[in-house]
Design a protein around this motif. Structure first.
Motif, PDB file in Angstrom:
ATOM      1  N   ASN A   1     -16.541  15.552   1.981  1.00 40.46           N
ATOM      2  CA  ASN A   1     -16.564  16.452   3.146  1.00 40.46           C
ATOM      3  C   ASN A   1     -15.454  16.130   4.140  1.00 40.46           C
ATOM      4  N   SER A   2     -14.422  15.437   3.666  1.00 40.41           N
ATOM      5  CA  SER A   2     -13.353  15.020   4.565  1.00 40.41           C
ATOM      6  C   SER A   2     -12.000  15.320   3.926  1.00 40.41           C
ATOM      7  N   SER A   3     -10.920  14.908   4.586  1.00 43.82           N
ATOM      8  CA  SER A   3      -9.568  15.031   4.053  1.00 43.82           C
ATOM      9  C   SER A   3      -8.815  13.755   4.386  1.00 43.82           C
ATOM     10  N   ALA A   4      -7.820  13.444   3.592  1.00 43.25           N
ATOM     11  CA  ALA A   4      -7.089  12.194   3.765  1.00 43.25           C
ATOM     12  C   ALA A   4      -6.425  12.117   5.135  1.00 43.25           C
ATOM     13  N   SER A   5      -6.248  10.912   5.613  1.00 41.69           N
ATOM     14  CA  SER A   5      -5.620  10.700   6.918  1.00 41.69           C
ATOM     15  C   SER A   5      -4.153  11.104   6.892  1.00 41.69           C
ATOM     16  N   ASP A   6      -3.603  11.370   8.064  1.00 43.59           N
ATOM     17  CA  ASP A   6      -2.184  11.723   8.156  1.00 43.59           C
ATOM     18  C   ASP A   6      -1.301  10.635   7.562  1.00 43.59           C
ATOM     19  N   TYR A   7      -1.720   9.389   7.750  1.00 46.75           N
ATOM     20  CA  TYR A   7      -0.945   8.255   7.239  1.00 46.75           C
ATOM     21  C   TYR A   7      -0.825   8.319   5.718  1.00 46.75           C
ATOM     22  N   LEU A   8      -1.960   8.592   5.035  1.00 43.93           N
ATOM     23  CA  LEU A   8      -1.927   8.657   3.572  1.00 43.93           C
ATOM     24  C   LEU A   8      -1.158   9.877   3.089  1.00 43.93           C
ATOM     25  N   VAL A   9      -1.348  11.010   3.764  1.00 43.26           N
ATOM     26  CA  VAL A   9      -0.653  12.233   3.366  1.00 43.26           C
ATOM     27  C   VAL A   9       0.858  12.075   3.535  1.00 43.26           C
ATOM     28  N   GLU A  10       1.272  11.408   4.603  1.00 40.21           N
ATOM     29  CA  GLU A  10       2.705  11.158   4.818  1.00 40.21           C
ATOM     30  C   GLU A  10       3.291  10.346   3.667  1.00 40.21           C
ATOM     31  N   ARG A  11       2.548   9.348   3.183  1.00 39.96           N
ATOM     32  CA  ARG A  11       3.014   8.531   2.066  1.00 39.96           C
ATOM     33  C   ARG A  11       3.147   9.368   0.795  1.00 39.96           C
ATOM     34  N   LEU A  12       2.249  10.339   0.610  1.00 45.79           N
ATOM     35  CA  LEU A  12       2.315  11.203  -0.569  1.00 45.79           C
ATOM     36  C   LEU A  12       3.548  12.099  -0.526  1.00 45.79           C
ATOM     37  N   TRP A  13       3.843  12.664   0.641  1.00 50.01           N
ATOM     38  CA  TRP A  13       5.045  13.511   0.749  1.00 50.01           C
ATOM     39  C   TRP A  13       6.314  12.683   0.534  1.00 50.01           C
ATOM     40  N   LYS A  14       6.305  11.449   1.009  1.00 47.65           N
ATOM     41  CA  LYS A  14       7.456  10.576   0.758  1.00 47.65           C
ATOM     42  C   LYS A  14       7.624  10.331  -0.741  1.00 47.65           C
ATOM     43  N   LYS A  15       6.505  10.142  -1.451  1.00 46.89           N
ATOM     44  CA  LYS A  15       6.573   9.964  -2.900  1.00 46.89           C
ATOM     45  C   LYS A  15       7.125  11.214  -3.560  1.00 46.89           C
ATOM     46  N   ARG A  16       6.668  12.378  -3.112  1.00 47.63           N
ATOM     47  CA  ARG A  16       7.107  13.639  -3.731  1.00 47.63           C
ATOM     48  C   ARG A  16       8.621  13.794  -3.664  1.00 47.63           C
ATOM     49  N   PHE A  17       9.210  13.427  -2.539  1.00 44.89           N
ATOM     50  CA  PHE A  17      10.650  13.606  -2.364  1.00 44.89           C
ATOM     51  C   PHE A  17      11.442  12.338  -2.643  1.00 44.89           C
ATOM     52  N   GLY A  18      10.766  11.312  -3.181  1.00 50.56           N
ATOM     53  CA  GLY A  18      11.459  10.088  -3.567  1.00 50.56           C
ATOM     54  C   GLY A  18      11.865   9.214  -2.400  1.00 50.56           C
ATOM     55  N   LEU A  19      11.307   9.463  -1.202  1.00 47.46           N
ATOM     56  CA  LEU A  19      11.723   8.715  -0.017  1.00 47.46           C
ATOM     57  C   LEU A  19      11.117   7.321   0.045  1.00 47.46           C
ATOM     58  N   ASP A  20      10.189   7.026  -0.869  1.00 49.46           N
ATOM     59  CA  ASP A  20       9.578   5.705  -0.918  1.00 49.46           C
ATOM     60  C   ASP A  20      10.292   4.782  -1.892  1.00 49.46           C
ATOM     61  N   LEU A  21      11.347   5.278  -2.502  1.00 46.87           N
ATOM     62  CA  LEU A  21      12.032   4.536  -3.567  1.00 46.87           C
ATOM     63  C   LEU A  21      13.271   3.814  -3.042  1.00 46.87           C
ATOM     64  N   PRO A  22      13.737   2.779  -3.758  1.00 48.27           N
ATOM     65  CA  PRO A  22      15.049   2.196  -3.439  1.00 48.27           C
ATOM     66  C   PRO A  22      16.117   3.277  -3.549  1.00 48.27           C
ATOM     67  N   ILE A  23      17.236   3.095  -2.877  1.00 52.48           N
ATOM     68  CA  ILE A  23      18.232   4.161  -2.747  1.00 52.48           C
ATOM     69  C   ILE A  23      18.780   4.616  -4.102  1.00 52.48           C
ATOM     70  N   LYS A  24      18.928   3.701  -5.078  1.00 53.61           N
ATOM     71  CA  LYS A  24      19.425   4.118  -6.390  1.00 53.61           C
ATOM     72  C   LYS A  24      18.421   5.029  -7.094  1.00 53.61           C
ATOM     73  N   ASP A  25      17.142   4.734  -6.929  1.00 54.67           N
ATOM     74  CA  ASP A  25      16.120   5.596  -7.522  1.00 54.67           C
ATOM     75  C   ASP A  25      16.037   6.926  -6.778  1.00 54.67           C
ATOM     76  N   GLN A  26      16.253   6.901  -5.457  1.00 58.27           N
ATOM     77  CA  GLN A  26      16.328   8.158  -4.715  1.00 58.27           C
ATOM     78  C   GLN A  26      17.478   9.017  -5.236  1.00 58.27           C
ATOM     79  N   TYR A  27      18.577   8.360  -5.550  1.00 54.46           N
ATOM     80  CA  TYR A  27      19.737   9.078  -6.096  1.00 54.46           C
ATOM     81  C   TYR A  27      19.359   9.778  -7.396  1.00 54.46           C
ATOM     82  N   LYS A  28      18.589   9.076  -8.255  1.00 54.83           N
ATOM     83  CA  LYS A  28      18.187   9.680  -9.525  1.00 54.83           C
ATOM     84  C   LYS A  28      17.308  10.906  -9.316  1.00 54.83           C
TER      85      LYS A  28
END
Length: 398
Positions: free
Chosen positions: A147-174
Motif C-alpha cells: 500500500n506504499s511506494s518507494a522513497s524518493d531516495y530509492l527512486v533516484e537511485r533507480l533512475w541513475k541506474k537507468r541512465f548509467g549515472l551510477d557507473l564508473p565513467i568508462k562504463d557510462q561511456y559504454k
C-alpha cells in the motif's frame, strides 16, 4: 546449484528472498510486488526468489504445491500486466532437487530498464490493488509495502541506474555508445563524434605519428589494402577517458577500431600463432559497434566490407572466454599450424593485392610480413569457425 546452496545459508538481502510456497490467486498482487521489487534494485546483478524454503531456511519443497508456475506461464502472466513502456521483467523458473525435495527458483534478470511500474491500476481477482505509477523497490531485505511506494531516495537511485549515472565513467561511456542514433559525426575545426543528448561525451580524431605497417591481416579481402592510422581520443568534458587506435580502410571509405593481437601459444614463443580479436564487453568494442551502426558512408563499412572485416577478427564474450579458448587450442597448436599455413596461391594473391598500393621495396611487400598476415588471417578464421561450431553443438545438446 552451488550458488543456491550458498544462498540457503545466507540471510535474505537485496539479491534473494525465501518463500515457503507459491502465490495463490488472492496473493497475485504480492507476486507482482515481489518481482517488481527485485527488478527495481540499484545493483547490477540477477536476483532470486527461492520458493519451498521457510523463514528458518528449512527446505520444505513445492512438489505438492498446486500453484506452481513454469517460466512460460509466469512470463505470460507478466506480459498481461499494463507495465509502463512495455519493460516486462525477464524471469526464468528453475526447479532444483535438494534435501529430498523440489524447490523452485525464480531468477529475476538484471536490467537497466528501471524503475518498472504499472501505467494502469491492476487488481487481480480476490487480491489487493496495485496503482498506476506505484513503484516497489528492494532495500536490504525489505520490499516496499503493497500500500506504499518507494522513497524518493530509492527512486533516484533507480533512475541513475537507468541512465548509467551510477557507473564508473568508462562504463557510462559504454552506455552512451550503445545509443547509436544520438551520436553525430562532425568535421569542423576538429573531426570526431559527439553524443547529442549529452555533449560532454565527445570523441576526437588525431593523426598517429608512429611508424606502423599500413596493411594488416584483418584488412585482407578489402578492395584496396592500404590503411591510415589515427588516434581516437575519448573525452568527458576536458578529461581524457581513453585513447584508442583506429584505421581508415579500403581507400578511406570506412573506419574501424584496431583489434588486439593475441596468440595461441605464449607471446615469447618464436613460432607463435597470432590472431586479431575484440572483447565484446570492452570499451574498444563499444566504439566499434557504434561505427558499425552509424549508417554513415564515410565512417561505416558497407555489408560486404563489414563481413570481410569481421571474418578475420575474433569476437570473444570477455577475457575469461579468451583464456578458456586459448587453453583448449594450445593443445592443438601443431594441427592448427598445419591447417592455417598459407598456400602458395594465397600468398601470391596477397602480394598482388598489396602491389596495387605499395612499391616493391616497402615493408608491406616484405615476404615475411605477407606470410604473417596470411597465417594470422587464417588463424582468426579458424578460431571463428571453432566458436561457431561450439554454439551449434551447445544448441544441439539442449
Amino acid at each position: 546449484m552451488k550458488l543456491i546452496n550458498e544462498l540457503l545459508t545466507t540471510p535474505e538481502d537485496e539479491y534473494h528472498d525465501f518463500k515457503a510456497q507459491w502465490y495463490e490467486q488472492y496473493t497475485k498482487a504480492e507476486l507482482i510486488k515481489d518481482i517488481f521489487s527485485f527488478v527495481n534494485t540499484s545493483h547490477h546483478k540477477d536476483c532470486y526468489l527461492i520458493i519451498g524454503v521457510n523463514d528458518k531456511h528449512e527446505v520444505i519443497g513445492v512438489e505438492n504445491d498446486p500453484n506452481r508456475l513454469n517460466t512460460e506461464k509466469l512470463t505470460t502472466y507478466l506480459h498481461s500486466l499494463p507495465i509502463a513502456n512495455s519493460h516486462t521483467p525477464k524471469v526464468i523458473v528453475q526447479s532444483i532437487e535438494i534435501s529430498d525435495h523440489t524447490i523452485d527458483v525464480i531468477v529475476i534478470k538484471d536490467t537497466n530498464d528501471v524503475p518498472v511500474y504499472l501505467d494502469e491500476n491492476k487488481q487481480p481477482k480476490q487480491s489487493k490493488c496495485i496503482h498506476a505509477g506505484q513503484i516497489f523497490a528492494r532495500e536490504n531485505d525489505t520490499n516496499t509495502a503493497i500500500n506504499s511506494s518507494a522513497s524518493d531516495y530509492l527512486v533516484e537511485r533507480l533512475w541513475k541506474k537507468r541512465f548509467g549515472l551510477d557507473l564508473p565513467i568508462k562504463d557510462q561511456y559504454k552506455v552512451k555508445l550503445s545509443d547509436y542514433s544520438h551520436w553525430k559525426y562532425f568535421e569542423l575545426d576538429k573531426i570526431g563524434f559527439q553524443y547529442t543528448l549529452d555533449p560532454d561525451f565527445c570523441m576526437y580524431l588525431e593523426e598517429d605519428d608512429e611508424t606502423r605497417y599500413r596493411a594488416e591481416s584483418y584488412n585482407l579481402g578489402q578492395f584496396r589494402l592500404s590503411m591510415s592510422w589515427n588516434k581516437l581520443i575519448l573525452k568527458y568534458r576536458n578529461r581524457t577517458i581513453d585513447e584508442l587506435l583506429v584505421v581508415f580502410m579500403d581507400s578511406a571509405t570506412f573506419m574501424t577500431v584496431t583489434p588486439s593481437l593475441g596468440s595461441i601459444s605464449p607471446m615469447s614463443n618464436s613460432d607463435m600463432l597470432t590472431f586479431q580479436y575484440y572483447l565484446a564487453d570492452s570499451l574498444d568494442f563499444a566504439v566499434e559497434k557504434l561505427i558499425l551502426n552509424m549508417k554513415r558512408s564515410s565512417i561505416t563499412p558497407n555489408y560486404n566490407q563489414q563481413s570481410k572485416l569481421l571474418k578475420r577478427i575474433v569476437i570473444f564474450k570477455n577475457y575469461n572466454q579468451l583464456k578458456q579458448i586459448k587453453s583448449v587450442l594450445q593443445k592443438q597448436d601443431e594441427y592448427i599450424k598445419g591447417k592455417c599455413a598459407p598456400t602458395k596461391e594465397q600468398l601470391e594473391l596477397c602480394r598482388g593485392a598489396l602491389s596495387m598500393d605499395f612499391g616493391k621495396d616497402t615493408p608491406e611487400m616484405n615476404q615475411g610480413h605477407i606470410e604473417v598476415m596470411c597465417e594470422e588471417a587464417n588463424v582468426s578464421q579458424f578460431i571463428n569457425n571453432y566458436l561457431q561450431s561450439e554454439i551449434i553443438n551447445n544448441k544441439r545438446s539442449r
